[in-house]
Scaffold this active site. Structure first.
Site, PDB file in Angstrom:
ATOM      1  N   CYS A  95      -0.526   3.008 -10.680  1.00 59.05           N
ATOM      2  CA  CYS A  95      -1.057   2.227  -9.766  1.00 59.05           C
ATOM      3  C   CYS A  95      -2.909   2.525 -10.223  1.00 59.05           C
ATOM      4  O   CYS A  95      -3.582   1.626 -10.811  1.00 59.05           O
ATOM      5  CB  CYS A  95      -1.500   2.408  -8.345  1.00 59.05           C
ATOM      6  SG  CYS A  95       0.669   1.617  -8.062  1.00 59.05           S
TER       7      CYS A  95
ATOM      8  N   ALA B  98      -8.814  18.591  -5.558  1.00 58.76           N
ATOM      9  CA  ALA B  98      -8.842  18.247  -6.811  1.00 58.76           C
ATOM     10  C   ALA B  98      -8.037  19.077  -7.673  1.00 58.76           C
ATOM     11  O   ALA B  98      -7.002  19.380  -6.887  1.00 58.76           O
ATOM     12  CB  ALA B  98     -10.440  19.699  -7.119  1.00 58.76           C
TER      13      ALA B  98
ATOM     14  N   ASN C 217      -7.526   1.229  -3.665  1.00 66.85           N
ATOM     15  CA  ASN C 217      -7.414   1.450  -4.013  1.00 66.85           C
ATOM     16  C   ASN C 217      -8.241   1.813  -5.804  1.00 66.85           C
ATOM     17  O   ASN C 217      -8.629   3.919  -5.717  1.00 66.85           O
ATOM     18  CB  ASN C 217      -6.063   1.613  -6.021  1.00 66.85           C
ATOM     19  CG  ASN C 217      -4.445   1.272  -5.690  1.00 66.85           C
ATOM     20  OD1 ASN C 217      -4.560   2.116  -4.493  1.00 66.85           O
ATOM     21  ND2 ASN C 217      -3.425   0.239  -6.458  1.00 66.85           N
TER      22      ASN C 217
ATOM     23  N   LYS D 213      -6.698  -4.476  -2.099  1.00 63.81           N
ATOM     24  CA  LYS D 213      -5.483  -3.968  -3.030  1.00 63.81           C
ATOM     25  C   LYS D 213      -6.525  -3.087  -3.750  1.00 63.81           C
ATOM     26  O   LYS D 213      -6.663  -2.329  -4.054  1.00 63.81           O
ATOM     27  CB  LYS D 213      -4.402  -5.078  -3.080  1.00 63.81           C
ATOM     28  CG  LYS D 213      -3.755  -4.437  -4.065  1.00 63.81           C
ATOM     29  CD  LYS D 213      -3.282  -2.907  -3.408  1.00 63.81           C
ATOM     30  CE  LYS D 213      -2.032  -1.940  -4.335  1.00 63.81           C
ATOM     31  NZ  LYS D 213      -1.898  -0.602  -3.645  1.00 63.81           N
TER      32      LYS D 213
ATOM     33  N   PHE E  34       0.565  -1.335  -0.166  1.00 60.73           N
ATOM     34  CA  PHE E  34       0.056   0.244   0.417  1.00 60.73           C
ATOM     35  C   PHE E  34       1.160   1.267  -0.012  1.00 60.73           C
ATOM     36  O   PHE E  34       0.437   2.209  -0.230  1.00 60.73           O
ATOM     37  CB  PHE E  34      -1.011  -0.202   1.157  1.00 60.73           C
ATOM     38  CG  PHE E  34      -1.956  -1.031   0.935  1.00 60.73           C
ATOM     39  CD1 PHE E  34      -2.703  -1.201   0.112  1.00 60.73           C
ATOM     40  CD2 PHE E  34      -1.676  -2.243   1.968  1.00 60.73           C
ATOM     41  CE1 PHE E  34      -4.431  -2.767   0.343  1.00 60.73           C
ATOM     42  CE2 PHE E  34      -2.980  -3.614   2.285  1.00 60.73           C
ATOM     43  CZ  PHE E  34      -3.588  -3.253   1.227  1.00 60.73           C
TER      44      PHE E  34
HETATM   45  N1  LIG Z   1       4.604   1.777  -7.875  1.00 58.66           N
HETATM   46  C1  LIG Z   1       3.624   1.468  -6.563  1.00 58.66           C
HETATM   47  O1  LIG Z   1       3.653   2.534  -5.725  1.00 58.66           O
HETATM   48  C2  LIG Z   1       3.066   0.399  -5.854  1.00 58.66           C
HETATM   49  C3  LIG Z   1       2.223   0.784  -4.604  1.00 58.66           C
HETATM   50  C4  LIG Z   1       2.183  -0.525  -4.535  1.00 58.66           C
HETATM   51  C5  LIG Z   1       2.064  -1.516  -5.216  1.00 58.66           C
HETATM   52  N2  LIG Z   1       2.314  -1.677  -6.338  1.00 58.66           N
HETATM   53  C6  LIG Z   1       2.887  -2.819  -7.553  1.00 58.66           C
HETATM   54  O2  LIG Z   1       3.928  -3.586  -7.104  1.00 58.66           O
HETATM   55  C7  LIG Z   1       4.429  -3.579  -8.711  1.00 58.66           C
HETATM   56  C8  LIG Z   1       5.469  -3.648  -9.380  1.00 58.66           C
HETATM   57  O3  LIG Z   1       5.522  -1.851  -9.486  1.00 58.66           O
HETATM   58  P1  LIG Z   1       6.976  -1.293  -9.586  1.00 58.66           P
HETATM   59  O4  LIG Z   1       6.267  -0.066  -9.798  1.00 58.66           O
HETATM   60  O5  LIG Z   1       7.501  -0.903  -8.454  1.00 58.66           O
HETATM   61  O6  LIG Z   1       7.074  -1.787 -11.391  1.00 58.66           O
HETATM   62  P2  LIG Z   1       8.200  -2.029 -11.982  1.00 58.66           P
HETATM   63  O7  LIG Z   1       7.904  -1.492 -13.734  1.00 58.66           O
HETATM   64  O8  LIG Z   1       8.922  -0.201 -11.946  1.00 58.66           O
HETATM   65  O9  LIG Z   1       9.476  -2.474 -11.400  1.00 58.66           O
HETATM   66  C9  LIG Z   1       8.847  -3.721 -12.053  1.00 58.66           C
HETATM   67  C10 LIG Z   1      10.261  -4.678 -11.422  1.00 58.66           C
HETATM   68  O10 LIG Z   1       9.882  -6.190 -12.038  1.00 58.66           O
HETATM   69  C11 LIG Z   1      11.138  -5.680 -12.494  1.00 58.66           C
HETATM   70  N3  LIG Z   1      10.639  -7.751 -13.652  1.00 58.66           N
HETATM   71  C12 LIG Z   1       9.528  -7.859 -14.720  1.00 58.66           C
HETATM   72  N4  LIG Z   1      10.161  -9.551 -14.966  1.00 58.66           N
HETATM   73  C13 LIG Z   1      10.859  -9.971 -14.202  1.00 58.66           C
HETATM   74  C14 LIG Z   1      11.580 -11.327 -13.853  1.00 58.66           C
HETATM   75  N5  LIG Z   1      10.605 -12.148 -14.273  1.00 58.66           N
HETATM   76  N6  LIG Z   1      12.054 -11.364 -12.502  1.00 58.66           N
HETATM   77  C15 LIG Z   1      12.644 -10.694 -12.571  1.00 58.66           C
HETATM   78  N7  LIG Z   1      12.219  -9.480 -12.393  1.00 58.66           N
HETATM   79  C16 LIG Z   1      11.126  -8.976 -13.431  1.00 58.66           C
HETATM   80  C17 LIG Z   1      11.420  -5.543 -13.841  1.00 58.66           C
HETATM   81  O11 LIG Z   1      13.048  -5.394 -14.781  1.00 58.66           O
HETATM   82  C18 LIG Z   1      11.211  -3.858 -13.060  1.00 58.66           C
HETATM   83  O12 LIG Z   1      12.743  -4.269 -12.075  1.00 58.66           O
HETATM   84  C19 LIG Z   1       3.305  -3.592  -9.696  1.00 58.66           C
HETATM   85  O13 LIG Z   1       1.995  -5.103  -9.391  1.00 58.66           O
HETATM   86  C20 LIG Z   1       2.404  -2.473  -9.070  1.00 58.66           C
HETATM   87  O14 LIG Z   1       0.903  -2.177  -9.166  1.00 58.66           O
HETATM   88  C21 LIG Z   1       3.287  -0.250  -6.680  1.00 58.66           C
END
Ligand SMILES: NC(=O)c1ccc[n+]([C@@H]2O[C@H](COP(=O)([O-])OP(=O)(O)OC[C@H]3O[C@@H](n4cnc5c(N)ncnc54)[C@H](O)[C@@H]3O)[C@@H](O)[C@H]2O)c1
Length: 424
Positions: free
Chosen positions: A236, A228, A184, A180, A108
């Site tokens: 996300c 606003a 969101n 989750k 989160f």
């Molecule tokens: N960014 C946020 O604020 C946030 C908050 C909560 C949840 N999430 C969730 O977390 C997840 C990741 O988000 P993010 O913003 O970090 O995405 P991102 O794209 O920045 O990072 C994802 C990472 O996964 C790696 N990856 C992809 N395939 C892979 C594999 N087979 N083996 C190893 N590594 C691999 C990529 O190289 C990348 O570094 C998403 O599902 C997102 O919805 C993100």
């Protein structure tokens, strides 16, 4: 650091090669660990559904490396029943069902305050099918839920404490996955709701900031996410609202409300574009300063940033844009089309130099504390169009600006031109 995130460089420096190691050898990582967190991207696919191919790819790799009991933790935001799919993929690869559990542990945190959010969470949600796997997660989070972390030297301060440690909620995996997506979607709904009210407020000379305070003081509503503005963006909310809607559709549930949340958000960007247009009449040849590129302040993330969308539209309409962002300029250069009409400035006053109007597109603190006298001296015409409501209209008016914001009456200076000497 590959991303801009407060506290992360210091934490990495402290723990690198002590309690954190990096590897590209997935098998060796899996062998050494008891819990495997999957945090790969789950971007929006063509249908609105989450694209789970990265999750599947990494699960297949894990399947080839598993030895001994492992807890596989879904940290990525995923649709309900992904835990079941992970289990199936592991079975298909011949992994013994007794040698693993799949647990949902949604994240989160907010970008920009990710570290504090993680260490001082409102709640930790663990969706587990049995006590054995839930216990592994309980042990992992024990320093936060037991409170020991908050007493530790060097602990980062935040809302949790030894007396009020983090709360951990154990549910089924399906419930955790839905918590989750629903959270969101609900936050996005709050933003779209206040934006819709803002549009109404403008037509009746009401002030959306007063309205939001008045609503937010109701403890059942709360003040947060009642800001606003230009609309939500980021990696996300847009994809999670779409994915949650898709999930509901797949299960035969008509969750039309989510479509409306998305539509209001899209419309909000059009409304802002039209504000720019009506303040300037025509855009071709106009010089605009764009303050902000990131989807929100304190991050360099530009994914689904309303600022980026808007700048593209302004360029298409023939305007010249000089952009400035404290952290997101390099990333923006990679996605905004190179153009002789698009420039980047090293600070906000340089961006505003000789501008026909200054647009505030991201809620960076730096943009809320502008030296208005200096800004007025820099611009060609003192017009500020604020997509984040960072100023009080009266203050801007008294500082000589025509000020257009969201959900509040625009204040136009009768005499917009500056003394000729100032223009020269
Ligand atoms: N960014 C946020 O604020 C946030 C908050 C909560 C949840 N999430 C969730 O977390 C997840 C990741 O988000 P993010 O913003 O970090 O995405 P991102 O794209 O920045 O990072 C994802 C990472 O996964 C790696 N990856 C992809 N395939 C892979 C594999 N087979 N083996 C190893 N590594 C691999 C990529 O190289 C990348 O570094 C998403 O599902 C997102 O919805 C993100």
């Amino acid at each position: 650091m590959p991303i801009f995130e407060d506290h992360l460089p210091a934490l990495l420096a402290r723990h690198r090669d002590r309690s954190i190691a990096f590897t590209t050898d997935l098998a060796s990582g899996v062998t050494r660990c008891e819990a495997i967190f999957i945090a790969v991207g789950t971007p929006q696919g063509d249908t609105g559904a989450a694209d789970l191919s990265y999750v599947e790819a990494v699960v297949s790799e894990i399947a080839r490396a598993i030895s001994g009991y492992k807890v596989i933790v879904e940290k990525s935001t995923v649709p309900v029943y992904t835990n079941e799919w992970i289990r199936r993929v592991l079975h298909r690869h011949g992994v013994d069902p007794a040698s693993f559990d799949v647990v949902s542990n949604p994240e989160f945190l907010r970008e920009g305050t990710a570290i504090i959010d993680f260490l001082h969470p409102d709640r930790i949600v663990v969706g587990a099918a049995n006590e054995r796997s839930a216990d592994v997660l309980r042990r992992i989070y024990e320093p936060l839920t037991g409170g020991a972390y908050y007493n530790q030297p060097g602990a980062l301060p935040g809302p949790c404490s030894v007396e009020h440690p983090a709360k951990l909620l154990v549910t089924s995996a399906q419930s955790a996955e839905i918590i989750k997506h629903a959270s969101n979607a609900f936050l996005a709904l709050k933003i779209s709701f206040i934006n819709a009210v803002a549009n109404l407020a403008e037509t009746v000379d009401a002030d959306i900031e007063d309205i939001a305070i008045g609503m937010g003081l109701d403890s059942r509503i709360g003040p947060r996410f009642l800001r606003a503005g230009l609309g939500y963006g980021g990696s996300c909310f847009p994809k999670d609202v779409a994915a949650f809607h898709w999930v509901a559709q797949q299960r035969g549930v008509n969750f039309q409300l989510l479509q409306e949340v998305r539509k209001i958000n899209e419309t909000q960007k059009d409304i802002f574009f039209n504000k720019v247009l009506s303040a300037l009449w025509t855009l071709r040849g106009k010089r605009l300063a764009a303050l902000g590129l990131a989807f929100k302040g304190d991050t360099d993330d530009i994914r689904e940033s309303p600022a980026i969308d808007l700048i593209k539209r302004l360029l298409e309409a023939g305007a010249t844009v000089t952009a400035y962002d404290p952290a997101a300029m390099e990333r923006s250069k990679a996605v905004l089309p190179p153009s002789d009409k698009l420039h980047y400035a090293s600070d906000l006053y340089a961006a505003a130099k000789d501008a026909d109007a200054v647009l505030i597109l991201t809620d960076w603190k730096e943009f809320a504390t502008i030296d208005l006298v200096r800004l007025n001296q820099a611009v060609r015409f003192p017009i500020v169009i604020d997509g984040r409501n960072l100023y009080k209209p009266q203050d801007m008016f008294e500082n000589g600006f025509t000020y257009v914001s969201v959900g509040r009456t625009a204040s136009y200076q009768a005499q917009q031109g500056k003394p000729r000497s100032a223009v020269l």
